[in-house]
Design a protein around this motif. Structure first.
Motif, PDB file in Angstrom:
ATOM      1  N   SER A  56     123.158 123.782 -44.801  1.00  0.00           N
ATOM      2  CA  SER A  56     123.020 123.496 -43.370  1.00  0.00           C
ATOM      3  C   SER A  56     121.538 123.264 -43.105  1.00  0.00           C
ATOM      4  CB  SER A  56     123.553 124.645 -42.524  1.00  0.00           C
ATOM      5  OG  SER A  56     122.772 125.815 -42.727  1.00  0.00           O
ATOM      6  N   VAL A  57     121.238 122.244 -42.294  1.00  0.00           N
ATOM      7  CA  VAL A  57     119.843 121.910 -41.988  1.00  0.00           C
ATOM      8  C   VAL A  57     119.651 121.953 -40.488  1.00  0.00           C
ATOM      9  CG1 VAL A  57     119.475 120.546 -44.072  1.00  0.00           C
ATOM     10  CG2 VAL A  57     120.398 119.457 -42.039  1.00  0.00           C
ATOM     11  N   SER A  58     118.441 122.322 -40.086  1.00  0.00           N
ATOM     12  CA  SER A  58     118.149 122.418 -38.662  1.00  0.00           C
ATOM     13  C   SER A  58     116.701 122.016 -38.414  1.00  0.00           C
ATOM     14  CB  SER A  58     118.397 123.833 -38.140  1.00  0.00           C
ATOM     15  OG  SER A  58     117.554 124.757 -38.802  1.00  0.00           O
ATOM     16  N   VAL A  59     116.432 121.632 -37.155  1.00  0.00           N
ATOM     17  CA  VAL A  59     115.083 121.247 -36.730  1.00  0.00           C
ATOM     18  C   VAL A  59     114.665 122.168 -35.601  1.00  0.00           C
ATOM     19  CG1 VAL A  59     113.637 119.411 -35.782  1.00  0.00           C
ATOM     20  CG2 VAL A  59     115.532 118.842 -37.315  1.00  0.00           C
ATOM     21  N   SER A  60     113.440 122.687 -35.681  1.00  0.00           N
ATOM     22  CA  SER A  60     112.924 123.560 -34.632  1.00  0.00           C
ATOM     23  C   SER A  60     111.521 123.079 -34.221  1.00  0.00           C
ATOM     24  CB  SER A  60     112.839 124.995 -35.152  1.00  0.00           C
ATOM     25  OG  SER A  60     112.314 125.855 -34.171  1.00  0.00           O
ATOM     26  N   PRO A  61     111.305 122.868 -32.945  1.00  0.00           N
ATOM     27  CA  PRO A  61     112.246 123.125 -31.841  1.00  0.00           C
ATOM     28  C   PRO A  61     113.340 122.067 -31.798  1.00  0.00           C
ATOM     29  CG  PRO A  61     110.257 122.119 -31.007  1.00  0.00           C
ATOM     30  CD  PRO A  61     109.989 122.370 -32.460  1.00  0.00           C
ATOM     31  N   SER A  62     114.457 122.464 -31.219  1.00  0.00           N
ATOM     32  CA  SER A  62     115.598 121.564 -31.164  1.00  0.00           C
ATOM     33  C   SER A  62     115.529 120.606 -29.983  1.00  0.00           C
ATOM     34  CB  SER A  62     116.895 122.375 -31.103  1.00  0.00           C
ATOM     35  OG  SER A  62     116.886 123.220 -29.962  1.00  0.00           O
ATOM     36  N   ALA A  63     114.582 120.875 -29.064  1.00  0.00           N
ATOM     37  CA  ALA A  63     114.417 119.995 -27.896  1.00  0.00           C
ATOM     38  C   ALA A  63     113.641 118.739 -28.311  1.00  0.00           C
ATOM     39  CB  ALA A  63     113.696 120.744 -26.785  1.00  0.00           C
ATOM     40  N   GLU A  64     113.253 117.933 -27.326  1.00  0.00           N
ATOM     41  CA  GLU A  64     112.519 116.695 -27.606  1.00  0.00           C
ATOM     42  C   GLU A  64     111.222 117.011 -28.346  1.00  0.00           C
ATOM     43  OE1 GLU A  64     110.983 112.741 -25.176  1.00  0.00           O
ATOM     44  OE2 GLU A  64     111.184 114.661 -24.137  1.00  0.00           O
ATOM     45  N   ILE A  65     110.969 116.245 -29.411  1.00  0.00           N
ATOM     46  CA  ILE A  65     109.781 116.475 -30.239  1.00  0.00           C
ATOM     47  C   ILE A  65     108.656 115.603 -29.707  1.00  0.00           C
ATOM     48  CG2 ILE A  65     108.813 116.300 -32.567  1.00  0.00           C
ATOM     49  CD1 ILE A  65     111.664 116.683 -33.635  1.00  0.00           C
ATOM     50  N   THR A  91     114.488 123.351 -41.560  1.00  0.00           N
ATOM     51  CA  THR A  91     115.031 124.501 -42.318  1.00  0.00           C
ATOM     52  C   THR A  91     116.322 124.111 -43.021  1.00  0.00           C
ATOM     53  OG1 THR A  91     114.060 126.052 -40.732  1.00  0.00           O
ATOM     54  CG2 THR A  91     115.809 126.897 -42.169  1.00  0.00           C
ATOM     55  N   CYS A  92     116.399 124.535 -44.272  1.00  0.00           N
ATOM     56  CA  CYS A  92     117.599 124.279 -45.102  1.00  0.00           C
ATOM     57  C   CYS A  92     118.100 125.607 -45.650  1.00  0.00           C
ATOM     58  CB  CYS A  92     117.230 123.329 -46.238  1.00  0.00           C
ATOM     59  SG  CYS A  92     118.603 122.914 -47.349  1.00  0.00           S
ATOM     60  N   ILE A 138     102.733 116.572 -35.743  1.00  0.00           N
ATOM     61  CA  ILE A 138     103.623 115.463 -36.033  1.00  0.00           C
ATOM     62  C   ILE A 138     103.153 114.195 -35.346  1.00  0.00           C
ATOM     63  CG2 ILE A 138     105.260 115.804 -34.119  1.00  0.00           C
ATOM     64  CD1 ILE A 138     107.475 115.421 -36.304  1.00  0.00           C
ATOM     65  N   SER A 139     103.369 113.071 -36.036  1.00  0.00           N
ATOM     66  CA  SER A 139     103.001 111.761 -35.491  1.00  0.00           C
ATOM     67  C   SER A 139     104.158 110.814 -35.707  1.00  0.00           C
ATOM     68  CB  SER A 139     101.734 111.225 -36.173  1.00  0.00           C
ATOM     69  OG  SER A 139     101.992 110.946 -37.537  1.00  0.00           O
ATOM     70  N   SER A 140     104.026 109.607 -35.213  1.00  0.00           N
ATOM     71  CA  SER A 140     105.102 108.629 -35.333  1.00  0.00           C
ATOM     72  C   SER A 140     105.366 108.277 -36.793  1.00  0.00           C
ATOM     73  CB  SER A 140     104.758 107.367 -34.542  1.00  0.00           C
ATOM     74  OG  SER A 140     103.538 106.808 -35.003  1.00  0.00           O
ATOM     75  N   GLU A 141     104.345 108.437 -37.616  1.00  0.00           N
ATOM     76  CA  GLU A 141     104.518 108.138 -39.030  1.00  0.00           C
ATOM     77  C   GLU A 141     105.473 109.133 -39.723  1.00  0.00           C
ATOM     78  OE1 GLU A 141     100.649 108.118 -40.689  1.00  0.00           O
ATOM     79  OE2 GLU A 141     100.049 106.237 -39.694  1.00  0.00           O
ATOM     80  N   ASP A 142     105.676 110.306 -39.080  1.00  0.00           N
ATOM     81  CA  ASP A 142     106.549 111.333 -39.678  1.00  0.00           C
ATOM     82  C   ASP A 142     108.031 111.100 -39.389  1.00  0.00           C
ATOM     83  OD1 ASP A 142     104.436 112.822 -40.817  1.00  0.00           O
ATOM     84  OD2 ASP A 142     104.025 113.722 -38.851  1.00  0.00           O
ATOM     85  N   GLY A 143     108.320 110.142 -38.542  1.00  0.00           N
ATOM     86  CA  GLY A 143     109.715 109.880 -38.232  1.00  0.00           C
ATOM     87  C   GLY A 143     110.464 109.352 -39.438  1.00  0.00           C
ATOM     88  N   GLY A 144     111.787 109.559 -39.475  1.00  0.00           N
ATOM     89  CA  GLY A 144     112.586 109.037 -40.563  1.00  0.00           C
ATOM     90  C   GLY A 144     113.710 109.992 -40.968  1.00  0.00           C
ATOM     91  N   ASN A 145     114.315 109.702 -42.101  1.00  0.00           N
ATOM     92  CA  ASN A 145     115.444 110.490 -42.613  1.00  0.00           C
ATOM     93  C   ASN A 145     114.941 111.500 -43.638  1.00  0.00           C
ATOM     94  OD1 ASN A 145     117.684 110.644 -44.996  1.00  0.00           O
ATOM     95  ND2 ASN A 145     118.630 110.634 -42.953  1.00  0.00           N
ATOM     96  N   TYR A 146     115.276 112.763 -43.358  1.00  0.00           N
ATOM     97  CA  TYR A 146     114.910 113.846 -44.264  1.00  0.00           C
ATOM     98  C   TYR A 146     116.192 114.425 -44.887  1.00  0.00           C
ATOM     99  CZ  TYR A 146     110.214 113.897 -42.234  1.00  0.00           C
ATOM    100  OH  TYR A 146     108.940 113.561 -41.821  1.00  0.00           O
ATOM    101  N   SER A 147     116.078 114.812 -46.139  1.00  0.00           N
ATOM    102  CA  SER A 147     117.225 115.435 -46.808  1.00  0.00           C
ATOM    103  C   SER A 147     116.779 116.669 -47.592  1.00  0.00           C
ATOM    104  CB  SER A 147     117.926 114.446 -47.754  1.00  0.00           C
ATOM    105  OG  SER A 147     117.050 114.055 -48.795  1.00  0.00           O
ATOM    106  N   CYS A 148     117.731 117.597 -47.745  1.00  0.00           N
ATOM    107  CA  CYS A 148     117.457 118.853 -48.458  1.00  0.00           C
ATOM    108  C   CYS A 148     118.471 118.996 -49.590  1.00  0.00           C
ATOM    109  CB  CYS A 148     117.564 120.020 -47.486  1.00  0.00           C
ATOM    110  SG  CYS A 148     117.652 121.633 -48.297  1.00  0.00           S
ATOM    111  N   LYS A 149     117.986 119.355 -50.766  1.00  0.00           N
ATOM    112  CA  LYS A 149     118.857 119.615 -51.915  1.00  0.00           C
ATOM    113  C   LYS A 149     118.793 121.097 -52.273  1.00  0.00           C
ATOM    114  CE  LYS A 149     117.566 118.525 -56.103  1.00  0.00           C
ATOM    115  NZ  LYS A 149     117.205 117.733 -57.309  1.00  0.00           N
ATOM    116  N   ALA A 150     119.960 121.741 -52.382  1.00  0.00           N
ATOM    117  CA  ALA A 150     120.053 123.149 -52.818  1.00  0.00           C
ATOM    118  C   ALA A 150     120.596 123.153 -54.241  1.00  0.00           C
ATOM    119  CB  ALA A 150     120.955 123.932 -51.891  1.00  0.00           C
TER     120      ALA A 150
END
Length: 378
Positions: free
Chosen positions: A300-309, A318-319, A351-363
């Motif tokens: 399970s993956v999550s982003v904090s804060p969960s509100a508008e970045i 977090t993974c 964080i900046s606009s360059e950090d946007g994109g698809n992130y993935s986590c492998k366990a």
């Protein structure tokens, strides 16, 4: 049973009674025969009466056939000056000295043996012998001169050592190791004889059960696993398996010596124990811990804060994944490796606009790996 030697007690003037045995040991509930031969002078024309009687405190001459205590249990068989007494359904109260008496038509012709037959009635040796109880084995033989006794335990050793040189072999607190076959010898200067074997079966409550797990190596989810409970007990123990879960009203998992998991699951991890029980007692084993290992579940993956970045703020990805052993985590951005750690968190401090994109986590652990992804919309 040891053979008896023949003892003669011959009276004066041709009168007398000869007993084939002067000491008899018999079991409660069994039947015993006592035999004697009686003699009288040739001047005697007729034997008017003959009977067996019992001496208790002082000699009396009450025919056993008329004694209420022996009603229906006594028979005589007298032929050619030989008279056999048979007593059936022996009781412990029958232990006493017995004599034979005959009365003739000749004046003064009332005679009985100078000594009699001593009968000892004991409980059957087949009765249960419980560990810790007192047990006595008795060896007896009719002999003249008196016999010397020796007790042995059968163990296949040619150089046997005697356990006792007394008529009785006494176990003040018999142990399970005392189970086995015993025998005695009776010897005097004329002869020596060996008894039959008597088997002593010592019963006892279960010992502390031992528990084992197979395979003993790492237990992997989906494999077959067997827990085994064993305890030394006589009679053999019955087994019950439980899982420790804090419930006072535990339901048994199995009533067999083995608890079998054909395809063990992660939910089967925990502490198990067994009980061993027979009619003499019940023992509980120590706990055995079953640790089921398995590949990571879907993270399970999550982003904090969960509100508008907001650009310039800090963001934590977090993974987490259920795994045994614990998983190691690797974060990627668009297939590019960012970080590998056991914690599973990736931090973006400004964080900046360059950090946007698809992130993935492998366990991942030694049993496998799995991945989840998250989109960061900046």
């Amino acid at each position: 049973m040891l053979p008896f030697l023949h003892i003669k007690l011959v009276g004066q003037d041709g009168w007398g009674v000869t007993y084939s045995s002067t000491e008899i040991c018999a079991l409660k509930g069994s039947t015993v025969n006592m035999s004697c031969t009686y003699r009288y002078p040739p001047t005697v024309q007729r034997v008017e009466n003959r009977f067996w009687f019992r001496t208790v405190v002082k000699e009396n001459y009450t025919d056993l056939k008329t004694d209420p205590e022996y009603s229906g249990r006594v028979q005589y068989n007298c032929v050619n000056n030989i008279c056999i007494l048979r007593i059936t359904d022996l009781r412990e109260s029958d232990s006493a000295e017995y004599k034979f008496r005959f009365i003739t038509d000749q004046e003064g012709g009332k005679h009985s043996g100078l000594s009699g037959v001593t009968l000892s009635v004991t409980e059957s040796p087949s009765a249960e012998i419980v560990e810790g109880s007192s047990v006595t084995l008795t060896c007896s033989s009719d002999a003249n001169p008196a016999a010397n006794y020796t007790w042995y335990k059968k163990n296949g050793d040619a150089d046997l050592y005697p356990l006792s040189k007394e008529p009785q072999l006494v176990f003040s607190s018999i142990q399970s190791s005392d189970s086995g076959e015993y025998y005695c010898t009776a010897e005097n200067k004329l002869w020596g004889k060996m008894s039959k074997y008597i088997y002593i079966n010592v019963t006892y409550a279960p010992r502390l059960p031992s528990v084992s797990v197979s395979p003993s190596a790492e237990i992997v989810e989906g494999s077959s696993v067997t827990l085994t409970c064993s305890s030394d007990a006589n009679p053999a123990a019955k087994y019950t398996w439980y899982k420790k879960n804090g419930d006072p009203d535990l339901q048994p998992l199995s009533k067999e010596p083995q608890l079998v998991f054909s395809s063990i699951q992660s939910s089967d991890s925990g502490e198990y124990y067994c009980t061993a029980e027979n009619e003499l007692g019940r023992r509980t084993s120590k706990y055995i811990y079953v640790n089921v290992t398995y590949a990571p579940k879907l993270p399970s993956v999550s982003v904090s804060p969960s509100a508008e970045i907001v650009e310039g703020s800090s963001v934590t990805l977090t993974c987490s994944s259920d795994a045994n052993p614990a998983a190691k985590y690797t974060w990627y951005k668009e297939e590019q490796k960012l970080l590998q750690s056991p914690e599973g968190s990736y931090y973006l401090t400004s964080i900046s606009s360059e950090d946007g994109g698809n992130y993935s986590c492998k366990a991942q652990n030694q049993h496998g790996q799995t991945s989840s992804s998250v989109d960061s919309d900046l």
